[in-house]
Scaffold this active site. Structure first.
Site, PDB file in Angstrom:
ATOM      1  N   GLU A 105     -71.978 -44.574  20.746  1.00  9.37           N
ATOM      2  CA  GLU A 105     -73.143 -43.320  20.461  1.00  9.37           C
ATOM      3  C   GLU A 105     -72.170 -42.252  19.893  1.00  9.37           C
ATOM      4  O   GLU A 105     -72.894 -41.148  20.075  1.00  9.37           O
ATOM      5  CB  GLU A 105     -73.827 -43.188  21.689  1.00  9.37           C
ATOM      6  CG  GLU A 105     -73.245 -42.805  22.949  1.00  9.37           C
ATOM      7  CD  GLU A 105     -72.831 -43.747  23.802  1.00  9.37           C
ATOM      8  OE1 GLU A 105     -72.469 -43.558  24.838  1.00  9.37           O
ATOM      9  OE2 GLU A 105     -72.829 -45.060  23.402  1.00  9.37           O
TER      10      GLU A 105
ATOM     11  N   ASP B 225     -71.953 -36.953  20.658  1.00 13.21           N
ATOM     12  CA  ASP B 225     -72.273 -37.988  21.620  1.00 13.21           C
ATOM     13  C   ASP B 225     -73.700 -37.767  21.921  1.00 13.21           C
ATOM     14  O   ASP B 225     -74.081 -36.667  22.357  1.00 13.21           O
ATOM     15  CB  ASP B 225     -71.407 -37.794  22.964  1.00 13.21           C
ATOM     16  CG  ASP B 225     -71.476 -39.103  23.678  1.00 13.21           C
ATOM     17  OD1 ASP B 225     -71.047 -40.176  23.333  1.00 13.21           O
ATOM     18  OD2 ASP B 225     -72.476 -39.015  24.646  1.00 13.21           O
TER      19      ASP B 225
END
Length: 523
Positions: free
Chosen positions: A440, A396
């Protein structure tokens, strides 16, 4: 001396006429005999076909009933697996964050989102150790807030196991809908009873699905608990819900003793014998049964018999026209086939393009989550079959929301593209797969990889992202970095699922974030 007749004499003409007549008779006889034989052949073949399909229909009725049971079993299994995954996810979150009152608003929003996302769920509720409802997906709690008398609450209070419990069908005190309670026990850190997490599956969910199957009034589809208690019956009969078939020959002689099967039997209240098929769900204490009457089993055969009789008559009437129209039809068919071949070629090209777009993420060029889930499922099954480890890396981008706020979404998209290019440039093996998991988040699948190999790949990813040197004023390190979670394990059949493995690697990613981000943590 014997006298001879000249050529063309009357006797010769008589003989030629006889021969011609004989030939004409023979041709007419052959044509007539051919027509009669063709008609007889059609009748005989049709009769043989009907005789054979009649017996096949009797045998196929068991197969069809078994297939119907399998479809209902798959639907029930999918429903319960999805409910189990939701409960496990929520239980894990509650375990991490606790049940303090300041967490209730967050849980309420989460319960409401889950309920709206899953149409089969009536409500998701959280109860404390005294049976009081703390949080629910509804906007307000019930006026009479005491659920300690519910069977599912007493069950979890008295049983320390943390498995999903499927109770008997009850009527919701808040919505008055018939619901099937799926619940899970919650424990305090010391192992004592903390409460119950409940997911209410609406009986109307099963009713809507079962209604899609067209059956006769004397046929029946049922979903039962392992003890024979009826959870649902189709055609719908609310009075049958909650009753039991434990005393029927079908249950005592077959369902109780075998995992699955097809048998000619009868329930205690059935006026006639039917073809029954049953199957136990592998992961849950639920049984699916299907009973089809012989009238319904032979309905298709009767329709087929009438159709064949009509078609035979049509063929007899049209047989003389077939020869005249055959060439024209063949030429027309060849022209149509050429057009179809061309259309199929164009369609294949279009399908290949659409397939490529369906598997790829348009922004990063990596595989998308849909393709990852399909590959992950196959590799998960392969790992179980071959008993080989399976690795997952979930990363992430740190402080990516702040990056978007500072530099704008266009810069954010460019950042994701650069990271996608970095992952695509990794020297992965043929079966390894990198994909954009959402937002993301990115995920890497590493079949047949040990922890050392997975950790090496994770470090390489972290180094490559660092080498990009993408400036980020909102990050403590001044540039784009990533938090990475790793899970490597040997999946166990009937214990693990692909979603459970993702939950574990997600927990490792959460730990990396909790420890300060820009680091790698193992599950």
């Amino acid at each position: 001396m014997r006298k001879t007749r000249p050529f063309g004499s009357p006797r010769q003409r008589v003989r030629n006429s006889a021969v011609y007549g004989h030939q004409r008779f023979t041709l007419l006889f052959q044509l007539g005999a051919s027509a009669v034989l063709l008609i007889l052949a059609l009748i005989v073949l049709n009769s043989l076909h009907l005789w054979r399909t009649y017996h096949q229909a009797l045998a196929r009725s068991q197969t069809n009933t078994a297939n119907l049971t399998q479809a209902l079993t798959q639907h029930a299994s999918d429903t319960f697996v999805q409910a189990e995954a939701t409960l496990e996810e929520l239980a894990e979150m509650i375990h991490q964050q606790g049940m303090a009152p300041d967490k209730w608003p967050v849980l309420h929003r989460l319960f409401k989102e889950k309920t709206q996302g899953l149409q089969q769920i009536d409500a998701i509720s959280l109860y404390d150790a005294r049976g009081r409802m703390l949080v629910t997906a509804a906007d307000k709690l019930p006026s009479v807030n005491d659920f300690s008398d519910r069977d599912y609450f007493r069950y979890h209070r008295d049983h320390p196991d943390l498995t999903i419990h499927i109770g008997q069908v009850i009527r919701s005190r808040m919505t008055q809908e018939l619901i099937l309670p799926l619940s899970r026990r919650l424990d305090n850190p010391d192992g004592s009873f903390a409460g119950v997490l409940l997911e209410s599956v609406m009986i109307s969910h099963f009713r809507n699905f079962y209604t899609k199957f067209v059956i006769s009034d004397d046929s029946t589809l049922m979903m039962l608990l392992n003890n024979g208690t009826v959870l649902y019956r189709h055609p719908y009969n609310e009075k049958a819900i909650g009753t039991t078939i434990a005393d029927s020959p079908l249950y005592k002689d077959n369902i109780r003793q075998n995992q699955s099967g097809t048998v000619n039997s009868a329930l205690a209240n059935d006026p006639q014998s039917m073809v029954y098929s049953y199957e136990h769900l592998k992961q849950f204490p639920v049984i699916i049964t299907s009973g089809v009457s012989m009238d319904q089993a032979l309905a298709d055969w009767r329709h087929d018999a009438i159709s064949h009789a009509v078609m035979t008559l049509i063929f007899v009437l049209m047989i003389s026209l077939v020869c005249l129209l055959l060439m024209r039809q063949v030429r027309a068919r060849m022209r149509i086939e050429l057009e179809l071949i061309h259309a199929q070629q164009e369609l294949r090209k279009l399908n290949r393009s659409l397939e490529k777009l369906a598997r790829s993420d348009g922004l990063t060029g990596l595989y998308n989550r849909r393709h990852f889930d399909l590959v992950f499922k196959n590799e998960f099954n392969r790992a179980i079959e071959l008993r080989r480890p399976l690795g997952l890396i979930l990363l992430d981008i740190d402080f990516f929301k702040q990056y978007n706020d500072i530099y704008g979404h266009v810069a954010g998209d460019e950042c994701l593209r650069l990271i996608g290019n970095t992952l695509r440039a990794l020297p992965l093996r043929q079966r390894d797969l990198a994909a954009r998991y959402g937002g993301e988040e990115f995920i890497v699948l590493l079949p047949e990889t040990d922890k050392t190999g997975a950790l090496a790949v994770a470090r390489r990813i972290q180094d490559k992202i660092g080498q990009l040197e993408i400036q980020h004023r909102g990050s403590p390190v001044g540039s784009i970095s990533a938090s990475i979670g790793i899970y490597v394990g040997l999946p166990i059949s009937e214990v693990d699922t692909p979603s459970k493995l993702v939950v574990r690697v997600d927990a490792a990613l959460y730990e990396a974030k909790r420890l300060g981000r820009n680091r790698i943590c193992e599950a």
